[in-house]
Write an enzyme that holds these catalytic residues in place. Structure first.
Site, mmCIF file in Angstrom:
data_model
loop_
_atom_site.group_PDB
_atom_site.id
_atom_site.type_symbol
_atom_site.label_atom_id
_atom_site.label_comp_id
_atom_site.label_asym_id
_atom_site.label_seq_id
_atom_site.Cartn_x
_atom_site.Cartn_y
_atom_site.Cartn_z
ATOM 1 N N LYS A 85 0.856 -1.188 0.000
ATOM 2 C CA LYS A 85 0.000 0.000 0.000
ATOM 3 C C LYS A 85 0.893 1.239 0.000
ATOM 4 O O LYS A 85 1.771 1.384 0.868
ATOM 5 C CB LYS A 85 -0.858 -0.004 1.271
ATOM 6 C CG LYS A 85 -2.335 -0.214 1.003
ATOM 7 C CD LYS A 85 -3.089 -0.271 2.295
ATOM 8 C CE LYS A 85 -4.461 0.340 2.158
ATOM 9 N NZ LYS A 85 -5.238 0.206 3.388
HETATM 10 O O1 G3P Z 1 -8.773 0.742 3.967
HETATM 11 C C1 G3P Z 1 -8.760 2.077 4.357
HETATM 12 C C2 G3P Z 1 -9.711 2.263 5.455
HETATM 13 O O2 G3P Z 1 -9.303 1.442 6.491
HETATM 14 C C3 G3P Z 1 -9.915 3.610 6.024
HETATM 15 O O3 G3P Z 1 -11.079 3.514 6.762
HETATM 16 O O4 G3P Z 1 -12.703 4.066 8.470
HETATM 17 O O5 G3P Z 1 -10.300 4.792 8.728
HETATM 18 O O6 G3P Z 1 -11.774 5.878 7.046
HETATM 19 P P1 G3P Z 1 -11.491 4.622 7.814
#
Ligand code: G3P
Length: 217
Positions: free
Chosen positions: A84
């Site tokens: 990533k």
């Molecule tokens: O895969 C990316 C994701 O984990 C981000 O999620 O909920 O932190 O915006 P969030």
């Protein structure tokens, strides 16, 4: 649509993998920080469980050289590792190099169709638009997924779209209707996808009726 689980929690990953409902895993430094385990150990455990793409994030982001070194190190852990890489200029230099070396990449922290276009041009295998975080600031996150899919179709890009930052089951339905390649879903949302009150009520009634049926001679 492929489903990845978006977590670094080993038990959640094992549970979802054993149910056969996930194809891969995505992690990030924040998710790693929530577990009481060294990141190296977490990665090792995930690799033992999951036989599909596993996104692990590069962390030396100042120059493309640091990202490439991180990527080479991570990719040696398993052939399933996808590195990533945040959407930056240095990041895209690294993606270009890694794509030539055959190391898989997932360009992350994508918030616009233009960023996704650049990631595809650089040779990314996956791109991760963060839908929930866009919704949080009053944008319609899913619209950029539609735009990205259309742009990739127009020009036959092979980059796969991972709908990320998923917050609720309707995000998943929308992603699947649009035709996203992948949705990466946190464990709590996967659990909600299973549930329906009519299923619960139906099971309860069948249990009661079966007892009644067994009482007949
Ligand atoms: O895969 C990316 C994701 O984990 C981000 O999620 O909920 O932190 O915006 P969030």
């Amino acid at each position: 649509m492929k489903i990845f689980i978006d977590t670094a929690n080993i038990e959640e990953i094992r549970n979802a993998w054993n149910m056969g409902v996930i194809d891969g895993v995505t992690t990030n430094p924040t998710l790693m920080s929530m577990e009481k385990m060294k990141p190296e150990k977490i990665m090792e455990e995930i690799i033992k469980i999951v036989k599909g793409p596993i996104s692990l994030e590069a962390t030396h982001l100042d120059s493309y050289k640091g990202i490439v070194e991180d990527a080479e190190k991570l990719s040696r852990l398993s052939k399933n590792v996808v590195v990533k890489i945040p959407m930056t200029e240095e990041g895209m230099k690294a993606v270009k190099i890694l794509s030539k070396k055959g190391i898989k990449t997932n360009v992350t922290l994508v918030f616009s169709a233009n960023q996704a276009l650049l990631a595809a041009k650089a040779g990314a295998d996956y791109v991760s638009p963060f839908i929930g975080r866009l919704d949080d600031i009053g944008n319609e996150g899913m619209q950029i997924v539609r735009d990205i899919i259309q742009i990739y179709k127009n020009y036959n890009f092979k980059t796969q779209v991972i709908v990320a930052s998923v917050r609720h089951p309707m995000h998943v339905v929308e992603a699947a209707k649009i035709g996203a390649h992948v949705a990466t879903i946190p464990p709590n949302v996967i659990k909600k996808m299973f549930r329906h009150s009519l299923t619960d009520a139906g099971i309860k009634r069948f249990e009661e009726d079966w007892k009644k049926a067994l009482s007949f001679r």
